[in-house]
Every structure is written in C-alpha cells, then in structure tokens.
Design a protein around this motif. Structure first.
Motif, PDB file in Angstrom:
ATOM      1  N   THR A  90       0.843  -1.191   0.000  1.00 10.68           N
ATOM      2  CA  THR A  90       0.000   0.000   0.000  1.00 10.68           C
ATOM      3  C   THR A  90       0.881   1.245   0.000  1.00 10.68           C
ATOM      4  O   THR A  90       2.114   1.164   0.078  1.00 10.68           O
ATOM      5  N   GLN A  91       0.240   2.402  -0.046  1.00  8.67           N
ATOM      6  CA  GLN A  91       1.003   3.647  -0.091  1.00  8.67           C
ATOM      7  C   GLN A  91       1.782   3.893   1.196  1.00  8.67           C
ATOM      8  O   GLN A  91       2.815   4.561   1.175  1.00  8.67           O
ATOM      9  N   HIS A  92       1.319   3.369   2.311  1.00 14.23           N
ATOM     10  CA  HIS A  92       2.009   3.561   3.586  1.00 14.23           C
ATOM     11  C   HIS A  92       2.789   2.323   4.033  1.00 14.23           C
ATOM     12  O   HIS A  92       3.234   2.268   5.179  1.00 14.23           O
ATOM     13  N   THR A  93       2.935   1.344   3.151  1.00 14.29           N
ATOM     14  CA  THR A  93       3.696   0.145   3.509  1.00 14.29           C
ATOM     15  C   THR A  93       5.147   0.519   3.751  1.00 14.29           C
ATOM     16  O   THR A  93       5.772   1.216   2.954  1.00 14.29           O
ATOM     17  N   ASN A  94       5.700   0.055   4.883  1.00 15.07           N
ATOM     18  CA  ASN A  94       7.101   0.368   5.200  1.00 15.07           C
ATOM     19  C   ASN A  94       7.975  -0.880   5.229  1.00 15.07           C
ATOM     20  O   ASN A  94       9.062  -0.872   5.797  1.00 15.07           O
ATOM     21  N   ALA A  95       7.485  -1.970   4.638  1.00 14.95           N
ATOM     22  CA  ALA A  95       8.277  -3.200   4.506  1.00 14.95           C
ATOM     23  C   ALA A  95       8.065  -3.724   3.100  1.00 14.95           C
ATOM     24  O   ALA A  95       6.957  -3.665   2.567  1.00 14.95           O
ATOM     25  N   ASP A  96       9.130  -4.200   2.466  1.00 14.24           N
ATOM     26  CA  ASP A  96       8.983  -4.645   1.085  1.00 14.24           C
ATOM     27  C   ASP A  96       9.648  -5.977   0.795  1.00 14.24           C
ATOM     28  O   ASP A  96       9.665  -6.437  -0.336  1.00 14.24           O
ATOM     29  N   ARG A  97      10.220  -6.619   1.818  1.00 13.74           N
ATOM     30  CA  ARG A  97      10.874  -7.905   1.600  1.00 13.74           C
ATOM     31  C   ARG A  97      10.076  -9.008   2.283  1.00 13.74           C
ATOM     32  O   ARG A  97       9.672  -8.874   3.439  1.00 13.74           O
ATOM     33  N   VAL A  98       9.861 -10.082   1.544  1.00 18.07           N
ATOM     34  CA  VAL A  98       9.090 -11.208   2.067  1.00 18.07           C
ATOM     35  C   VAL A  98       9.856 -12.490   1.818  1.00 18.07           C
ATOM     36  O   VAL A  98      10.304 -12.741   0.694  1.00 18.07           O
ATOM     37  N   ARG A  99      10.013 -13.290   2.852  1.00 19.21           N
ATOM     38  CA  ARG A  99      10.599 -14.624   2.699  1.00 19.21           C
ATOM     39  C   ARG A  99       9.426 -15.595   2.519  1.00 19.21           C
ATOM     40  O   ARG A  99       8.932 -16.185   3.466  1.00 19.21           O
ATOM     41  N   LEU A 100       9.013 -15.740   1.258  1.00 24.48           N
ATOM     42  CA  LEU A 100       7.801 -16.495   0.965  1.00 24.48           C
ATOM     43  C   LEU A 100       7.921 -17.946   1.419  1.00 24.48           C
ATOM     44  O   LEU A 100       6.967 -18.521   1.958  1.00 24.48           O
ATOM     45  N   GLU A 101       9.081 -18.560   1.205  1.00 21.71           N
ATOM     46  CA  GLU A 101       9.258 -19.954   1.609  1.00 21.71           C
ATOM     47  C   GLU A 101       9.101 -20.110   3.117  1.00 21.71           C
ATOM     48  O   GLU A 101       8.495 -21.072   3.595  1.00 21.71           O
ATOM     49  N   ARG A 102       9.633 -19.160   3.869  1.00 22.07           N
ATOM     50  CA  ARG A 102       9.502 -19.182   5.324  1.00 22.07           C
ATOM     51  C   ARG A 102       8.035 -19.035   5.745  1.00 22.07           C
ATOM     52  O   ARG A 102       7.551 -19.757   6.616  1.00 22.07           O
ATOM     53  N   LEU A 103       7.322 -18.117   5.118  1.00 19.49           N
ATOM     54  CA  LEU A 103       5.912 -17.919   5.457  1.00 19.49           C
ATOM     55  C   LEU A 103       5.084 -19.151   5.137  1.00 19.49           C
ATOM     56  O   LEU A 103       4.202 -19.538   5.912  1.00 19.49           O
ATOM     57  N   GLN A 104       5.366 -19.796   3.998  1.00 20.30           N
ATOM     58  CA  GLN A 104       4.617 -21.004   3.653  1.00 20.30           C
ATOM     59  C   GLN A 104       4.916 -22.128   4.631  1.00 20.30           C
ATOM     60  O   GLN A 104       4.025 -22.907   4.994  1.00 20.30           O
ATOM     61  N   ALA A 105       6.157 -22.230   5.090  1.00 20.91           N
ATOM     62  CA  ALA A 105       6.509 -23.248   6.086  1.00 20.91           C
ATOM     63  C   ALA A 105       5.766 -23.002   7.398  1.00 20.91           C
ATOM     64  O   ALA A 105       5.324 -23.950   8.064  1.00 20.91           O
ATOM     65  N   ILE A 106       5.614 -21.747   7.778  1.00 22.64           N
ATOM     66  CA  ILE A 106       4.860 -21.413   8.992  1.00 22.64           C
ATOM     67  C   ILE A 106       3.402 -21.840   8.830  1.00 22.64           C
ATOM     68  O   ILE A 106       2.784 -22.380   9.759  1.00 22.64           O
ATOM     69  N   ALA A 107       2.842 -21.613   7.645  1.00 18.85           N
ATOM     70  CA  ALA A 107       1.458 -22.030   7.386  1.00 18.85           C
ATOM     71  C   ALA A 107       1.309 -23.541   7.486  1.00 18.85           C
ATOM     72  O   ALA A 107       0.328 -24.051   8.032  1.00 18.85           O
ATOM     73  N   VAL A 108       2.289 -24.285   6.967  1.00 21.27           N
ATOM     74  CA  VAL A 108       2.253 -25.747   7.054  1.00 21.27           C
ATOM     75  C   VAL A 108       2.288 -26.202   8.501  1.00 21.27           C
ATOM     76  O   VAL A 108       1.494 -27.053   8.932  1.00 21.27           O
ATOM     77  N   GLU A 109       3.208 -25.652   9.284  1.00 26.17           N
ATOM     78  CA  GLU A 109       3.335 -26.050  10.691  1.00 26.17           C
ATOM     79  C   GLU A 109       2.052 -25.764  11.462  1.00 26.17           C
ATOM     80  O   GLU A 109       1.615 -26.575  12.285  1.00 26.17           O
ATOM     81  N   ALA A 110       1.433 -24.611  11.190  1.00 29.87           N
ATOM     82  CA  ALA A 110       0.193 -24.275  11.885  1.00 29.87           C
ATOM     83  C   ALA A 110      -0.935 -25.218  11.478  1.00 29.87           C
ATOM     84  O   ALA A 110      -1.746 -25.630  12.315  1.00 29.87           O
ATOM     85  N   ALA A 111      -1.000 -25.575  10.202  1.00 34.62           N
ATOM     86  CA  ALA A 111      -2.036 -26.510   9.747  1.00 34.62           C
ATOM     87  C   ALA A 111      -1.848 -27.879  10.389  1.00 34.62           C
ATOM     88  O   ALA A 111      -2.824 -28.539  10.778  1.00 34.62           O
ATOM     89  N   GLU A 112      -0.611 -28.334  10.497  1.00 36.72           N
ATOM     90  CA  GLU A 112      -0.340 -29.621  11.143  1.00 36.72           C
ATOM     91  C   GLU A 112      -0.801 -29.606  12.594  1.00 36.72           C
ATOM     92  O   GLU A 112      -1.372 -30.573  13.093  1.00 36.72           O
ATOM     93  N   GLN A 113      -0.555 -28.498  13.277  1.00 31.39           N
ATOM     94  CA  GLN A 113      -0.860 -28.408  14.701  1.00 31.39           C
ATOM     95  C   GLN A 113      -2.360 -28.304  14.975  1.00 31.39           C
ATOM     96  O   GLN A 113      -2.857 -28.839  15.967  1.00 31.39           O
ATOM     97  N   THR A 114      -3.086 -27.616  14.087  1.00 34.29           N
ATOM     98  CA  THR A 114      -4.490 -27.336  14.364  1.00 34.29           C
ATOM     99  C   THR A 114      -5.437 -28.451  13.962  1.00 34.29           C
ATOM    100  O   THR A 114      -6.610 -28.435  14.350  1.00 34.29           O
ATOM    101  N   GLY A 115      -4.984 -29.388  13.147  1.00 36.18           N
ATOM    102  CA  GLY A 115      -5.856 -30.464  12.715  1.00 36.18           C
ATOM    103  C   GLY A 115      -6.615 -30.193  11.434  1.00 36.18           C
ATOM    104  O   GLY A 115      -7.436 -31.015  11.022  1.00 36.18           O
TER     105      GLY A 115
END
Length: 240
Positions: free
Chosen positions: A109-134
């Motif tokens: 967005t126009q006020h975004t102050n971060a522009d770097r994303v570690r997409l692989e890391r974020l997807q791994a976090i999503a996997v771990e959370a899905a495993e934990q929650t059922g």
C-alpha cells in the motif's frame, strides 16, 4: 498423534519418503521408531493413519494404512494484509492458518514500510500451523502485489471486508449480521493505515464493505486476528 503435511498422493500401502526436515524431526527430535503411527494429510485426500516403515537420521519412509477423515471443504476466506515487519507478518500467517483462512495475500500500500518477504519461510509457517491445528489443508501464501493491482483483478462474487481504522464505519459484527455466505476476503492495512486516496477508492467498490474494529487503533496482527475470529463466528466454519 503427530500430523505431517505431505505433497504426495495418499494411498493404502504406498510407501512415501519424507523430506529431510520431516525425517530429522521424527528420528532425532521425537525419537520415533519403526512401527510407530502418525497422521498424514495432503490437502486433497483427507487424513490417513500411517506407520513408519524405515527410519534413518535423514531418511524416513512412512506407509499410509487407512483413511481416518475424509477431505472436507474449508472456509473460502482470503486474508489480504499489507506488508508489515517480519515478526508480525509471520504471526499473521500463523494465525490465519489456525483460524481457517484459505489464502494469505500480502499487498503493498502507499504507507507500507516493509517490502521484503521470505515467501518460503511464510509457507513453512502455514504448514506447521495446519499440522498443529488439525485442519486438512494448508493456506497458500502468495507473492506480494500492489493493492491497486489486486483490486483491479478482483474475483467476481467475492465480498471484501475492508477494516477501516478511521472509525466511521459500522462495527464489523453488525455488518456481518446481514451478510451473505460464500466467498469472502478481509483486508487489513499497514501500521501507518490506509492513505486517504486508498480509503476513498475502497469505499467506491461495490464488493467492499467498510467496517470498524472498535474504538482503539489496533496493530495489523491484532486487527487480522480479530477480524478473522468474528468472520468465522458469523459466517465461517465455527457455526454448527
């Protein structure tokens, strides 16, 4: 029981090699042995009871034996969140997975102050959370897009809850009382808020509903968690 997400097809008796990280987790961290049971899911074939059939420090093979839960559709909910600092973005992705979002779409967005994303890391976090929650699937985390580009290509039929920090919109819970079911998205802005031009643009969109999250200005992670919680309670899979 330990649950693992695997990309392969799940069929009875078809042995599956796990990746090195999963193998190390089972062998060195959890100290499982040949014959021990675990659960597997891949987002397509439901959940399966499986058994460890070979075990090495870096190479573990598991064999599905029987399906224990059929695949069921989850909530058709996108979380659209402006890029924020890495730690808060990781929290947002984790909680989005826990709260049943189907997709996480970072935006610039126009006020975004971060522009770097570690997409692989974020997807791994999503996997771990899905495993934990059922849950039986894993939310997909997308590459960041500019907000205007995302809105220009908006999916027909998907409603948008626009979390407007200005405070002059209807409370979110009130807006949801008369809202239809179906496909939805929640939009949460950056730490600096939306610009006046972005707010004006969003309020002209026929599919967007401006909503308030209360009298206090919330950080992006708190706002995302609050909005997803209320949406799930009103329209999502928390209902009977």
């Amino acid at each position: 029981m330990i649950r693992l997400f695997v990309p392969q097809e799940l069929n009875p008796g078809a042995a599956l090699p796990l990746d090195p990280g999963q193998s190390r987790y089972l062998a060195a961290v959890m100290r499982l042995a040949v014959g021990d049971e675990l659960a597997l899911f891949n987002g397509r074939d439901g959940e399966w009871r499986a058994r460890i059939t070979t075990l090495g420090k870096r190479n573990v093979t598991v064999t599905p034996e029987a399906k224990t839960r059929p695949q069921a559709p989850g909530s058709d909910l996108d979380l659209i969140v402006a890029l924020v600092k890495r730690g808060r973005l990781e929290t947002i992705v984790e909680k989005a997975a826990e709260l049943g979002a189907a997709r996480v779409r970072p935006v610039i967005t126009q006020h975004t102050n971060a522009d770097r994303v570690r997409l692989e890391r974020l997807q791994a976090i999503a996997v771990e959370a899905a495993e934990q929650t059922g849950r039986l699937d894993v939310p997909k985390v997308f590459e960041p897009l500019k907000l205007e580009k995302l809105l220009a290509g908006w999916e027909t039929g998907r409603h948008l809850l626009f979390c407007d920090e200005a405070g002059d919109a209807a409370p979110l819970i009130d807006a949801l009382r008369e809202a239809p079911g179906g496909a939805w998205a929640i939009l949460v802005g950056p730490e600096g808020g939306f610009s006046p031009a972005e707010r004006d643009r969003l309020r002209t969109l026929s599919f967007a509903i401006p909503v308030s999250l209360g009298p206090r200005i919330l950080r992006a992670d708190t706002a995302a968690i609050s909005a997803m919680t209320l949406w799930q309670a009103a329209l999502g899979d928390w209902r009977p």
